[in-house]
Each structure stands twice: as C-alpha cells, then as structure tokens.
Write a protein that holds these residues in place. Structure first.
Motif, PDB file in Angstrom:
ATOM      1  N   VAL A 220       0.708  -1.132  -0.047  1.00 40.34           N
ATOM      2  CA  VAL A 220      -0.060   0.052  -0.291  1.00 40.34           C
ATOM      3  C   VAL A 220       0.873   1.039  -0.140  1.00 40.34           C
ATOM      4  O   VAL A 220       2.142   1.230   0.343  1.00 40.34           O
ATOM      5  N   GLN A 224      -1.965   5.335   2.675  1.00 44.71           N
ATOM      6  CA  GLN A 224      -3.039   4.262   3.334  1.00 44.71           C
ATOM      7  C   GLN A 224      -2.315   3.528   4.268  1.00 44.71           C
ATOM      8  O   GLN A 224      -3.036   3.263   5.496  1.00 44.71           O
ATOM      9  N   GLU A 228      -4.071   3.045   7.867  1.00 46.66           N
ATOM     10  CA  GLU A 228      -4.110   1.684   8.565  1.00 46.66           C
ATOM     11  C   GLU A 228      -3.727   1.836  10.051  1.00 46.66           C
ATOM     12  O   GLU A 228      -4.228   1.230  10.956  1.00 46.66           O
TER      13      GLU A 228
END
Length: 282
Positions: A220, A224, A228
């Motif tokens: 990712v 991102q 997360e």
C-alpha cells in the motif's frame, strides 16, 4: 517495604509485577481499575497517574516504583505532581519505562518530548532512577496487524523490507525487575533493542508460522499505511511509524544483547513472541 507497579494490567507492567513477586518482593499492583484476580499475592490498588489525588494511597508505605512514561500522547500526566507525590511518600527508587526516541535531540514529536520531560523531572527529584529506553515493542505488531489478519488474513505494508529489531515485553520487564531488586543500576539508562534485525515481511511470516497458515502481504501507499496504523494509534504516532519504515527500508536495524547482559537470561526472539501471542491474531 512495598514495590509499586503502575500499569499493572499493561503488556510490560504485569510481567514486572510477576517478576517482583517471584523475587520475593511485596507487590502493589496499580491500575485505573483494581487489578484483582490477575495474580495471587498482588495487592491491587486503583490509582491514576492523571489524577494526582489518587497517588498517596498507591504510594503509602512503599519504597520503590515501576513507572511508565508517555507511550501514548493521548494519555499525558503531570510528572511534576507524580514526582512530588512519590518523594512525599518516601519513594527512594524509580524504574521508568521511557523510549529510545529521547536519544534523538532533533525529534520534535510528542513521544520523545514528553518522555524527555519525564526523565528530567525524575532526575531532579532526588530519587535513585533507572531508565529503560526500548526501541520497537514486539507488541506493536499485534496492535498494527491483528485486526487485518483476523478479518482478511492480510497485512498491508508500504515497505515490507523495512527492518526493525522488536523487543519482547518480557525482556523489558526482566530488566525492570533486575534494576529494582539488585544493586548497580542507579542512575543508569539502558537502550533496549531486540537481538535480531528482521524485515516486516519476515515478522509477518513468523506470525503465520505460529498460526499455521500463510498470511498475505498487500503493498500500500504511505498514505494508506498511515490510515491503517492510525486506526489503533494516535495519528502523530502513525505518521512517525510510517516514516521510520521508509527510513528503514532495506536497512539492518540496530540490535542489542543488553537484556541478556543485565539479567543473565537470553533475550526472547520474535519467533517466540509470535508463538506466545498467536491467539491475539486468531
């Protein structure tokens, strides 16, 4: 005399309390809610570092303290008031769980800044002190990845080949117990890394081996990844973690054998940590 363990329900604190009990110490286990029922023999006391008025009951009749630093900027406490309460109660010795980030003088970030403030206040207090400054906690990987492994059998990473040397919480606790029960650790600061540098990818593989299955890694973006990690950690901390991964991409991490040197017991491997905590990923 009594040894007070703040954060006795925490990842490190509960092992400190167990270790002190095994060493023959009288342990007062302190948490925001009483930690009764966890280990026979603990004296459970409710107290909160963020509420100084609750501290006298936790510190009364004690002579040594295990204290955690500012590991989460969302949960600050006033170290000046905590130190004043400790000295007023007659505490002679404190072992502080700090952070390796305090060693970076250029880090303008809440975690190193707040932990430096705590260390400096303890040094000024007149109490004997020992500072434990771990790098990456192995337990962070459970915080970051457990939900996605449980729900999707995947870990999303921007830099799978970034390296770190995760520290098992039992090794940090063993150092704390040694410092609180044996001479020679007054005014010492111990930097603690794991004994082995591992890529994030390899860490995920070890978790998979402990679970008996292969865990998929999904690449990712940095953005991102920050989102997360930010699901379970303060956004400022998430930003710092992803930046650390970027800097550590393909770079061997610093390691140490300080746990074995001080305690006389070999450090736990990340492989062992994954086995110990496999249920947290199921």
């Amino acid at each position: 005399m009594v040894a007070v363990v703040f954060g006795a329900r925490g990842n490190v604190g509960r092992h400190v309390a167990d270790g002190l009990m095994a060493a023959g110490e009288q342990v007062r286990a302190v948490s925001r809610t009483p930690a009764s029922g966890l280990t026979p023999g603990w004296e459970a006391v409710a107290s909160d570092l963020e509420r100084p008025e609750t501290l006298p009951a936790a510190l009364d009749g004690a002579d040594k303290v295990f204290l955690y630093g500012m590991l989460d900027p969302r949960k600050p406490y006033d170290i000046e008031k905590v130190a004043a309460a400790a000295t007023a109660a007659g505490i002679r010795q404190v072992v502080l769980l700090s952070s390796v980030s305090v060693l970076n003088p250029d880090a303008d970030h809440p975690v190193p800044r707040l932990n430096r403030t705590i260390e400096q206040a303890i040094q000024r207090s007149g109490m004997d002190w020992t500072f434990l400054r771990p790098g990456t906690f192995a337990t962070n990987t459970r915080t970051w990845w457990a939900e996605s492994i449980r729900t999707d059998n995947v870990v999303r990473l921007p830099y799978p080949l970034a390296q770190s040397a995760p520290v098992h919480e039992k090794d940090i606790a063993a150092l704390a117990v040694t410092a609180l029960t044996e001479p020679g650790h007054s005014h010492q600061a111990y930097t603690i890394y794991g004994a082995e540098s591992l890529t994030l990818q390899r860490q995920v593989e070890y978790i998979g081996e402990a679970l008996g299955r292969r865990i998929r890694i999904e690449h990712v973006s940095d953005e991102q990844a920050r989102t997360e990690v930010g699901r379970t950690m303060h956004p400022v901390v998430a930003e710092a973690i992803v930046s650390q991964w970027a800097a550590a991409n393909g770079v061997p991490a610093l390691t140490s054998v300080i746990a074995e040197k001080i305690t006389g017991t070999p450090a736990h491997s990340y492989t062992q940590w994954a086995v110990d905590h496999a249920d947290g990923f199921r």
